[in-house]
Design an enzyme around this catalytic site. Structure first.
Site, PDB file in Angstrom:
ATOM      1  N   GLU A  22      -3.352  -1.839  -7.585  1.00  0.00           N
ATOM      2  CA  GLU A  22      -3.637  -1.266  -6.235  1.00  0.00           C
ATOM      3  C   GLU A  22      -2.695   0.380  -6.150  1.00  0.00           C
ATOM      4  O   GLU A  22      -1.999   0.330  -6.830  1.00  0.00           O
ATOM      5  CB  GLU A  22      -2.937  -1.699  -5.491  1.00  0.00           C
ATOM      6  CG  GLU A  22      -3.142  -2.940  -4.672  1.00  0.00           C
ATOM      7  CD  GLU A  22      -2.154  -3.384  -3.867  1.00  0.00           C
ATOM      8  OE1 GLU A  22      -2.348  -4.652  -3.054  1.00  0.00           O
ATOM      9  OE2 GLU A  22      -0.864  -3.549  -3.585  1.00  0.00           O
ATOM     10  N   CYS A  23      -3.988   0.996  -5.639  1.00  0.00           N
ATOM     11  CA  CYS A  23      -3.415   2.801  -5.579  1.00  0.00           C
ATOM     12  C   CYS A  23      -3.120   3.405  -6.312  1.00  0.00           C
ATOM     13  O   CYS A  23      -3.789   3.592  -7.493  1.00  0.00           O
ATOM     14  CB  CYS A  23      -2.920   2.649  -4.626  1.00  0.00           C
ATOM     15  SG  CYS A  23      -3.137   4.092  -4.173  1.00  0.00           S
ATOM     16  N   GLY A  24      -1.960   3.041  -7.121  1.00  0.00           N
ATOM     17  CA  GLY A  24      -1.915   3.291  -8.247  1.00  0.00           C
ATOM     18  C   GLY A  24      -1.898   3.329  -8.981  1.00  0.00           C
ATOM     19  O   GLY A  24      -2.798   3.604 -10.529  1.00  0.00           O
ATOM     20  N   THR A  49      -8.292  -1.532  -6.034  1.00  0.00           N
ATOM     21  CA  THR A  49      -8.265  -1.557  -4.922  1.00  0.00           C
ATOM     22  C   THR A  49      -7.717   0.169  -4.202  1.00  0.00           C
ATOM     23  O   THR A  49      -6.466   0.267  -4.867  1.00  0.00           O
ATOM     24  CB  THR A  49      -8.052  -1.830  -3.499  1.00  0.00           C
ATOM     25  OG1 THR A  49      -6.434  -2.000  -3.507  1.00  0.00           O
ATOM     26  CG2 THR A  49      -9.323  -3.245  -3.570  1.00  0.00           C
TER      27      THR A  49
END
Length: 438
Positions: free
Chosen positions: A328-330, A428
């Protein structure tokens, strides 16, 4: 059953000092022998760790845009056994999305109404006196259904300033629960996503103890306790999110720490085993894990260390040959081919996805997301609708893999940040909060 009595600490806007008030109040009430349950209204994933340090009890997010009534009730039920609930709002009290979804606007006021909590409004009275009452009165009258416990006046310059400001509040019929004199040493360190992480604070315990002493000296704690009230107890923890696997290797360190507490609580409650490991310490995920999950965080601050973490990268790549990996993200960025830092230096990441991201030219990405999965991801099948939140400053340089989802903002506009999938690997930019029907 009834939830423990509670309050929501909010403000007209960000930057008024409500987090300092929140942390000081949590600790002061705990020092008085109360079991205090903290909550955070909205999608913030940094503040709950500070709440936990202050209250010595896990804090959870409540989000009326992303969560349905069963999940909100299950999270509210985490207050069972507490003597009092103290929740912290996000942004200004009435700030939410412009277009309501099927669940709501996501404002702190909406959370307070759903939970039956009166509001304590923290007002920065710097540069004004009686006029502050007009602001407070406007907030109290904006939604007559929302109850107000009173106001805490922050950054008061002098005894005369306090007298003038109190006169205005008396005229408006608003109880003054405390007056905090102006001090420059009561702010928490920040960076581009808000506060630094609790684990990074150089002396968090000392800071919280100082906030508590400051609140105790200038706030009527007994009046705050009397003002607390609440609504009906929600359903059992059965409505918490189900785990995406039985044995979950979860990255946990200063680079990967943004996981919503209610997700982890749901996973544990359903019997999943969470196996933490530190990529920054060059630890590989557990070789017998069913799933590797890389949360968001600050990989851009540690890109060189991550690129050199050979045991971590080798173990991650080996796992991905046969079993799922999700970021997720990072964590998504770390799964990609490369990460370009703010100085323009490109660091090779895991290479499990073709994604290349850059912080050299910062792009602000913020807001709720609704995702319709185009393929399976851990815990969810294709066609499932998810709700989450995106907050980062990176831009996409390359994204060659198949999209994971169609992603829409809170107003229904479709965006380009679709996530990616390749083999057993998915990622994501949004942080998962709940399945859309939860």
């Amino acid at each position: 059953m009834i939830n423990p009595p509670g309050l929501l600490i909010s403000a007209p806007s960000s930057g008024t000092g409500k987090t300092t008030v929140m942390l000081g109040l949590l600790r002061a009430l705990a020092e008085d022998g109360l079991t205090v349950q903290p909550f955070k209204s909205g999608p913030d994933y940094i503040d709950p760790a500070f709440h936990r340090a202050a209250a010595r009890r896990a804090s959870f997010n409540l989000d009326s845009w992303a969560m349905g009534a069963p999940l909100l009730g299950a999270i509210a039920a985490q207050a069972k056994g507490a003597d009092i609930v103290v929740a912290e709002g996000s942004m200004g009290l009435f700030d939410g999305v412009a277009k309501p979804g099927e669940l709501g606007h996501g404002s702190s006021a909406e959370t307070a109404l759903r939970m039956g909590w009166p509001v304590v409004l923290v007002l920065d009275v710097g540069g004004q006196a009686q006029s502050a009452a007009a602001t407070a009165l406007g907030f109290r009258m904006y939604n007559p259904d929302l109850r107000f416990a009173g106001v805490i006046l922050n950054r008061c310059a002098s005894a005369r300033h306090e007298r003038l400001t109190r006169l205005g509040m008396e005229r408006a019929g608003l109880p003054v629960l405390g007056v905090l004199p102006r001090r420059g040493d009561l702010t928490l360190p920040e960076r581009h996503l808000g506060l630094i992480q609790a684990v990074e604070h150089p002396d968090l315990e000392s800071a919280i103890a100082g906030y508590a002493a400051f609140l105790r000296a200038h706030v009527d704690l007994e009046a705050i306790k009397r003002a607390a009230s609440s609504g009906p107890m929600g359903p059992s923890s059965a409505a918490l999110p189900r785990p995406p696997a039985q044995r979950i290797a979860l990255a946990r360190d200063a680079a990967f720490s943004f996981t919503y507490p209610h997700l982890l609580e749901g996973w544990r409650a359903a019997g999943a085993e969470i196996l933490p490991f530190s990529p920054l310490a060059d630890e590989a995920p557990a070789p017998d894990a069913d799933l590797v999950w890389l949360p968001g965080g600050y990989p851009e601050l540690h890109a060189g260390t991550l690129a050199a973490a050979t045991r971590f990268l080798t173990g991650l790549r080996k796992h991905a040959e046969t079993r799922p990996v999700h970021g997720e993200c990072g964590g998504y960025m770390a799964l990609g081919e490369g990460l370009i830092d703010k100085d323009g230096t490109r660091h090779r990441m895991a290479g499990l996805l073709g994604l290349v991201t850059s912080y050299e030219k910062r792009k602000f990405n913020l807001g709720y997301r609704r995702a319709e999965l185009l393929a399976d991801m851990p815990g969810f099948s294709a066609g499932t609708a998810l709700r989450g939140h995106e907050f980062h400053y990176s831009s996409i340089v390359e994204q060659p893999d198949a999209p994971l989802a169609r992603v829409f903002d809170a107003e229904g506009a479709e965006g380009p940040q679709t996530g990616s999938r390749r083999g057993h690997v998915t990622g994501t930019f949004f942080h998962l909060i709940a399945e859309a029907s939860a």
